[in-house]
Design an enzyme around this catalytic site. Structure first.
Site, PDB file in Angstrom:
ATOM      1  N   ARG A  31       0.871  -1.178   0.000  1.00  0.00           N
ATOM      2  CA  ARG A  31       0.000   0.000   0.000  1.00  0.00           C
ATOM      3  C   ARG A  31       0.910   1.230   0.000  1.00  0.00           C
ATOM      4  O   ARG A  31       2.126   1.100   0.107  1.00  0.00           O
ATOM      5  CB  ARG A  31      -1.010  -0.002   1.159  1.00  0.00           C
ATOM      6  N   ASP A  72      -1.729  10.865  -1.745  1.00  0.00           N
ATOM      7  CA  ASP A  72      -2.179   9.867  -2.726  1.00  0.00           C
ATOM      8  C   ASP A  72      -2.532  10.516  -4.057  1.00  0.00           C
ATOM      9  O   ASP A  72      -2.477   9.869  -5.105  1.00  0.00           O
ATOM     10  CB  ASP A  72      -3.374   9.095  -2.180  1.00  0.00           C
ATOM     11  N   LYS A  83      -4.356   9.928   3.474  1.00  0.00           N
ATOM     12  CA  LYS A  83      -5.002   9.040   4.440  1.00  0.00           C
ATOM     13  C   LYS A  83      -6.012   9.758   5.319  1.00  0.00           C
ATOM     14  O   LYS A  83      -5.769  10.877   5.759  1.00  0.00           O
ATOM     15  CB  LYS A  83      -3.905   8.391   5.294  1.00  0.00           C
TER      16      LYS A  83
END
Ligand code: MRU
Length: 353
Positions: free
Chosen positions: A55, A244, A255
């Site tokens: 991840r 991201d 996040k």
């Protein structure tokens, strides 16, 4: 799938291509065990991305590229058209694993471009593998450059808060936000780190705390609920997180909980920095159109295997939130540091590329 413990480097290497297989650190096992998994099927890589074995935006970008390299090796196509058609099918499966991090689509597109430019089946297979390997090595170089660029913003004796894991474990190696933290230490400055636990999946306690402790940093863990306390009591000087997806207006998708940390930092006049490579920028999509991944409620109703909520409870479990540009002091990239107004400074990063 096989578990191996013989892939250990002197540093944490999250993603690697070895003997025509993809080797990943299994992050679901951390911090209790450092084990590696080997895959020779792109469907296994897709599963690994979906289930958070791997991840973090840059790590899933490179894993997706290696997934396509496996798909090329798996293809039984005897013409270029047949091979490209197999790659397109694999790309769709890999792309649909996680929707928010832009690096995944970026990595897959970069491999498809190389494949489409190829001539023969054998040559395409070879060039796809070497491009994915290059992307992995570039990721480390970019992180190191970004680290150097960002380190000048931090002072001796700073205590730096970070959220989630934007470290070696979220990239191929070295890290983005934690890459800056590594570079600060390498420049001789003495720093402390505060890692938030990062519920529900605890990337902060399981991964950031593990990674920084593994590499000899002075790191303390706080529950997410202690962000306000630590800032109000002068225990934090600066914040740095990864991303991201960053859109051209400077809205940062990261996040879940990042927005709360940034808001609290603003309240206490604490500089809030984001570190991300140019591959994390999405210059085409508007902030309101970015898909926020919603994950399974079981991540919230339990911790690991232990149930911590009543059966049948409704859950809202977004994996990411958006931090607006007015809460951000600077965005650190391999091309330099973007400062407000972000619409102009981000555009400039790409003009100079
Ligand atoms: O759900 P995850 O663990 O993939 O989310 C990761 C993050 O939000 C990271 O902060 C982000 O990818 C930056 S990674 C360098």
């Amino acid at each position: 799938m096989e578990k191996i413990e013989s892939h250990i480097h002197s540093y944490l290497r999250t993603v690697e291509w070895k003997d025509n297989k993809v080797v990943l650190i299994d992050q679901t096992k951390l911090p209790n065990e450092l084990v590696f998994v080997e895959y020779d099927d792109f469907n296994q890589v897709a599963d690994a991305i979906r289930t958070l074995v791997v991840r973090g935006a840059p790590a899933i970008g490179v894993s997706g590229a290696f997934g396509l390299a496996l798909a090329a090796l798996q293809s039984k196509g005897s013409t270029k058209e047949e091979l490209i058609s197999d790659l397109e099918k694999a790309k769709k499966i890999l792309f649909e694993t996680r929707p928010t991090a832009v690096n995944l689509g970026w990595g897959l597109d970069r491999i498809m471009k190389i494949a489409n430019a190829g001539i023969s089946v054998d040559q395409i297979k070879e060039s796809v593998i070497s491009e994915a390997k290059k992307m992995a090595e570039d990721d480390i170089k970019i992180n190191k450059t970004m680290g150097k660029n960002g380190s000048v913003l931090f002072d001796d004796n700073d205590t730096i808060m970070t959220h989630c894991n934007a470290g070696a474990l979220a990239t191929v190696a070295y890290g983005t936000a934690l890459g800056v933290i590594r570079a600060i230490k390498e420049s001789g400055k003495n720093i402390k780190v505060i890692a938030t636990e990062t519920r529900p999946v605890q990337q902060g306690s399981r991964l950031t705390a593990f990674e920084l402790k593994h590499d000899g940093f002075d790191v303390s863990l706080i529950p997410d609920t202690a962000v306000g306390y630590t800032m109000a009591n002068g225990l934090v000087n600066k914040v740095i997180v990864g991303a991201d997806r960053i859109v051209r207006t400077g809205h940062v998708f990261n996040k879940i909980g990042t927005y709360q940390v940034a808001t609290m930092a603003k309240q206490h006049q604490i500089p809030f920095y984001v570190a991300a490579p140019l591959s994390t920028f999405d210059m085409k999509t508007n902030a309101k159109d970015v898909i926020i991944e919603m994950r399974n409620g079981s991540e919230v109703t339990g911790i690991g295997d232990k149930k911590t909520a009543p059966d049948g409870i409704g859950v809202i479990n977004p994996a990411f939130d958006v931090t607006p540009p007015e809460l951000i002091t600077g965005i650190i990239t391999e091309k330099g540091i973007a400062k407000p107004p972000f619409e102009e400074s981000i555009k400039k990063l790409f003009e100079d590329t």
